[in-house]
Write a protein that holds these residues in place. Structure first.
Motif, PDB file in Angstrom:
ATOM      1  N   ALA A 708       0.834  -1.206   0.000  1.00  0.00           N
ATOM      2  CA  ALA A 708       0.000   0.000   0.000  1.00  0.00           C
ATOM      3  C   ALA A 708       0.864   1.250   0.000  1.00  0.00           C
ATOM      4  N   ALA A 709       1.943   1.214   0.773  1.00  0.00           N
ATOM      5  CA  ALA A 709       2.861   2.354   0.802  1.00  0.00           C
ATOM      6  C   ALA A 709       3.477   2.566  -0.580  1.00  0.00           C
ATOM      7  N   TYR A 710       3.912   1.498  -1.213  1.00  0.00           N
ATOM      8  CA  TYR A 710       4.517   1.643  -2.543  1.00  0.00           C
ATOM      9  C   TYR A 710       3.499   2.106  -3.579  1.00  0.00           C
ATOM     10  N   ARG A 711       2.263   1.664  -3.443  1.00  0.00           N
ATOM     11  CA  ARG A 711       1.241   2.084  -4.405  1.00  0.00           C
ATOM     12  C   ARG A 711       1.036   3.602  -4.354  1.00  0.00           C
ATOM     13  N   LEU A 712       1.015   4.143  -3.137  1.00  0.00           N
ATOM     14  CA  LEU A 712       0.856   5.593  -2.999  1.00  0.00           C
ATOM     15  C   LEU A 712       2.106   6.317  -3.481  1.00  0.00           C
ATOM     16  N   LEU A 713       3.271   5.795  -3.131  1.00  0.00           N
ATOM     17  CA  LEU A 713       4.514   6.429  -3.552  1.00  0.00           C
ATOM     18  C   LEU A 713       4.611   6.502  -5.072  1.00  0.00           C
ATOM     19  N   GLU A 714       4.197   5.459  -5.748  1.00  0.00           N
ATOM     20  CA  GLU A 714       4.361   5.383  -7.200  1.00  0.00           C
ATOM     21  C   GLU A 714       3.283   6.126  -7.972  1.00  0.00           C
ATOM     22  N   GLY A 782       9.492  -3.576  -2.616  1.00  0.00           N
ATOM     23  CA  GLY A 782       8.087  -3.621  -2.969  1.00  0.00           C
ATOM     24  C   GLY A 782       7.792  -2.821  -4.217  1.00  0.00           C
ATOM     25  N   GLY A 783       6.505  -2.750  -4.527  1.00  0.00           N
ATOM     26  CA  GLY A 783       6.061  -1.982  -5.681  1.00  0.00           C
ATOM     27  C   GLY A 783       6.582  -2.567  -6.981  1.00  0.00           C
TER      28      GLY A 783
END
Length: 838
Positions: A708-714, A782-783
């Motif tokens: 979830a963190a990587y999804r927002l970051l990307e 991740g991501g």
């Protein structure tokens, strides 16, 4: 094993410091574990000290002007001594008021506060024999530049820097031995308005610290025969203000007539000032990177220089012209949607004034004209060039100007947009650290404490930031009021009167506790906790004083709140709240400034008092610790009652804040985590947080689900970090919308949103300092990334961590240190210094 990177109080070979019992610091190389050290100076030999600590206190009393050379020998894990380190040095400044024999001087005119004046020019000629040592101690109320025999003194710019001059004036010490000659010599000094009398704040308020600019300088010389002499400022100095710089303002720019030279026909006026100058003990402001431009011809035919990088700095040029030719340079951050140069995003206007002008008016002399700005600094990438003389783009250079912060943090990944955002954050940090941390280098240029608070950890990863942050903490506590309140801005010059009610706002003023606490954790240094403890307690008591108090007619009604909890709710005091959530998430109006923010204020009170309890324990104040812990826990319980019906929301900040600060009970925590994911889904996985919570959201999401963190970051859409580089940003924007062409009008150089870069070091690559000479390294891949790597030159040495999506990890631990390494799906392992691949 050998000692490297020798520092005195975080500074490399400082000259003119005033810290008694300074700490001598180093890192280790070519070994695994330091088991002992020995320090030798001219007057002190520590002998062999069995310790792994990479610093020691110089134990002897120091006197004014004293010079200490020192070197270190280390013993490794096998008790084998290494080679001596290279020699380091530090030099003391003037430690006592009576060391100052010079007198303050000013220009010989009566100041009208409503007028602006040309730069003051001072001169003194003198005769000396051959000199073996010379030091110039100098400062001003205003900004100064000094020359000896036509040669510039030092490479510092915009000296003496920005403080509240009514309370503290920094002086500089220069080694000028090489500038003096046997026989006749001349010293000249120019003094401009600077921060003292020039434009400050969004509206360019003047005379914020005083109306009479002034200079004090003391040149101390020793000749080859050991005889000493002193030359001090006084009424015998020549003066005039008819030199080439006819107008100088930090923000508005300069007007320069190259046909003029100062006549020095008058004499300086002796004056006085109640503040004894003190050393800054900080890194100085210097010139750095230089850029050459490309030429743009706008649709209107205007000629615009594009330097390719948005910076804080100034212009240098060399052109050939006729006497009287005029050149006008206007500096700005952007082109408008028609492709024309504009300053609309950085200027404010009323009927009688537009500011900042960010311009240079230059009147040419016959032949070659060389110019470089001296007393102004701008935020810009583009320069509109207008005027008579011919020129070519290669005649111009832009020069980045910022505090001399060594970059210590580096990051790279497979996502080029993220790399460019990191690069933009570094540039915004450089451009907004010019003796103080500012919000932007254009419109306000204020030392906002909120921006500095949320960015401190990022700055400490990116730069050797310790000395700079110590100086700024001094600025903050210079302002502190009797009730303990701390400011929203420091130094305070240029703040509009109607903003005074916002001082004490949580998230901003809390920097007085948050900065020393985080400094302690990152640098392993509790000296700030000890130095400022009593003043930190005063601020903590100020926070407590607002608990349970009535907040006035705009305060939120706390219906149904039990009395035993209501006394812990902070529903008093105007504050900024979350501040600047996207407009389609929450629409602000004037009542959001007039009213207290009980959710935000109670949360920060609980959080900050909890940290203050930890500080009190660390410094041996058990009773204080218990009192602060009681209030922290009371505020936490009150917060749970306050938000019990408010967690079902799409406002991400209202979920991120309590999760990050651990303010909720078990059921509330589980619900808030689930609801935050829903809020992100509803907002298309875009950032919906405001000023305070944007730096926190990835930590919260990583605790829920790293993907979830990587999804927002990307996310590359607006609002989002990567939208900025996608739109061509070379610095971090104030608003998510960015340039006017994308719908927003605001500064294009605000570092605060770059605070997310801390997460790249601490979580993505997993580098955290967790104690003296020790790290936790726990990377979390991740991501869609195929690789990521970070390098951090910490106070204990250079640590590295990198990974690939194929499961390969590379870790480097500096000599003299150890690390707990925790890789995904593996048990933690304890490692000593070395390079490892897994």
């Amino acid at each position: 094993m050998i000692a490297i990177r020798l520092r005195t109080e975080y500074l490399k070979d400082p000259i003119g410091i005033d810290i008694q019992l300074p700490r001598l610091m180093w890192n280790c190389a070519d070994g695994v574990t330091q088991t002992a050290y020995r320090i030798v100076t001219e007057a002190w030999d520590s002998g062999k000290v069995e310790s792994s600590t990479m610093q020691a206190v110089y134990p002897l009393a120091l006197s004014s002007r004293e010079i200490v050379h020192w070197k270190v020998m280390l013993w490794d894990e096998n008790d084998v001594p290494g080679k001596w380190s290279e020699q380091a040095v530090f030099e003391m400044g003037l430690l006592q008021p009576e060391d100052w024999h010079a007198r303050w001087i000013s220009g010989d005119y009566t100041v009208d506060p409503k007028k602006r004046y040309p730069v003051d020019c001072f001169r003194r000629t003198f005769t000396v024999d051959e000199i073996s040592k010379a030091r110039l101690y100098i400062t001003s109320c205003g900004t100064y530049e000094a020359h000896i025999n036509g040669q510039r003194v030092g490479d510092l710019v915009l000296t003496p820097g920005h403080t509240d001059y009514r309370l503290r004036v920094q002086y500089q010490t220069y080694d000028v031995t090489s500038l003096l000659q046997a026989g006749e010599n001349e010293i000249t000094v120019q003094v401009a308005d600077g921060w003292y009398r020039g434009s400050l704040g969004a509206w360019g308020l003047t005379n914020q610290y005083g109306t009479e600019t002034k200079l004090i300088a003391q040149l101390e010389m020793t000749d080859v025969h050991g005889r000493t002499a002193r030359l001090s400022t006084g009424p015998s100095w020549d003066w005039s203000n008819d030199g080439p710089v006819r107008f100088a303002d930090n923000k508005d720019g300069e007007i320069v007539d190259a046909n003029l030279q100062p006549s020095y026909e008058g004499k300086a006026k002796a004056t006085s000032y109640p503040v004894i100058p003190t050393a800054s003990n900080n890194v100085p402001v210097k010139e750095h990177e230089r850029f050459t431009p490309a030429l743009i011809t706008a649709p209107s035919g205007a000629k615009v220089l594009d330097f390719g990088q948005n910076i804080t700095g100034y212009i240098e040029f060399t052109i050939f012209a006729h006497a009287g030719d005029r050149l006008l340079l206007r500096c700005g951050e952007m082109l408008d949607k028609e492709g024309e140069f504009t300053q609309n995003n950085i200027q404010v206007s009323r009927k009688d004034k537009t500011t900042p002008l960010q311009q240079i008016e230059y009147i040419c002399k016959e032949g070659e004209n060389h110019y470089k700005t001296t007393f102004a600094v701008f935020g810009f990438q583009y320069v509109l060039v207008e005027g008579d003389p011919g020129w070519a783009p290669e005649d111009f250079t832009s020069i980045a100007v910022y505090s001399d912060l060594e970059q210590t943090g580096f990051f790279e990944s497979s996502n080029e947009l993220l790399n460019r955002f990191f690069h933009a954050t570094v540039w915004s940090a450089k451009g907004n650290h010019l003796d103080i941390p500012t919000d932007c280098p254009t419109r306000e240029r204020h030392g906002w404490t909120g921006d500095a608070q949320i960015f401190f950890e990022t700055a400490a990863y990116l730069f050797d930031f310790a000395a700079f942050s110590e100086k700024y903490l001094h600025d903050i506590y210079d302002w502190q009021k009797k009730d303990g309140k701390l400011p929203q801005i420091a130094p305070y010059g240029g703040v509009d009167f109607y903003m005074n009610v916002m001082n004490g706002s949580v998230g901003w003023s809390d920097i007085g506790i948050l900065l020393p606490y985080r400094f302690w954790k990152i640098y392993g240094d509790q000296r700030l906790l000890l130095q400022y403890y009593d003043r930190m307690v005063k601020y903590a008591d100020f926070m407590i004083s607002r608990c349970g108090s009535w907040g006035g007619p705009f305060a939120k009604r706390l219906t149904g709140m039990p009395a035993h909890l209501k006394k812990y709710v902070v529903n008093k005091g105007q504050s900024y709240g979350e501040w600047l959530e996207p407009a389609d998430v929450f629409v602000y109006d004037w009542k959001d400034i007039a009213a207290p923010h009980p959710e935000v204020s109670t949360a920060y009170t609980a959080y900050v008092l909890g940290l203050m309890a930890e500080i009190s324990e660390q410094t041996g104040h058990a009773a204080d610790a218990e009192r602060f812990r009681t209030y922290s826990e009371g505020c936490r319980a009150a917060y749970q009652a306050l938000v019990k019906d408010a967690l079902d929301t799409d406002r991400q900040a209202l979920l991120v804040r309590p999760l990050y600060m651990d303010l909720l009970d078990e059921d509330q925590t589980a619900y808030a985590k689930e609801r935050l994911i829903q809020a992100l889904e509803h907002y298309g996985w875009r950032l919906g947080t405001g000023f305070l919570s944007t730096p926190l959201i990835l930590d919260v999401l990583a605790d829920i689900d790293i993907e979830a963190a990587y999804r927002l970051l990307e996310n590359e859409e607006m609002p989002g970090w990567l939208f900025m580089p996608k739109m061509g940003a070379t610095t971090v924007w104030e608003s998510w919308e960015g340039t006017q062409a994308q719908g927003g009008v605001a500064s294009l150089n605000h570092y605060s949103k770059g605070a997310v870069c801390t997460w790249l070091f601490t979580t993505m690559c997993g580098i955290r300092v967790d104690g003296e000479n020790h790290f936790t390294i726990a990377p979390q891949p991740g991501g869609h990334f195929t690789y990521a790597k970070a390098c951090y030159n910490s106070v204990y040495g250079q640590v590295e961590s990198g990974w690939t999506s194929e499961g390969r990890f590379t870790i480097s631990i500096p000599a003299g240190c150890g690390a707990t390494v925790l890789l995904p799906g593996k048990e933690p392992v304890e490692l000593t210094a070395g390079r490892y691949e897994f």
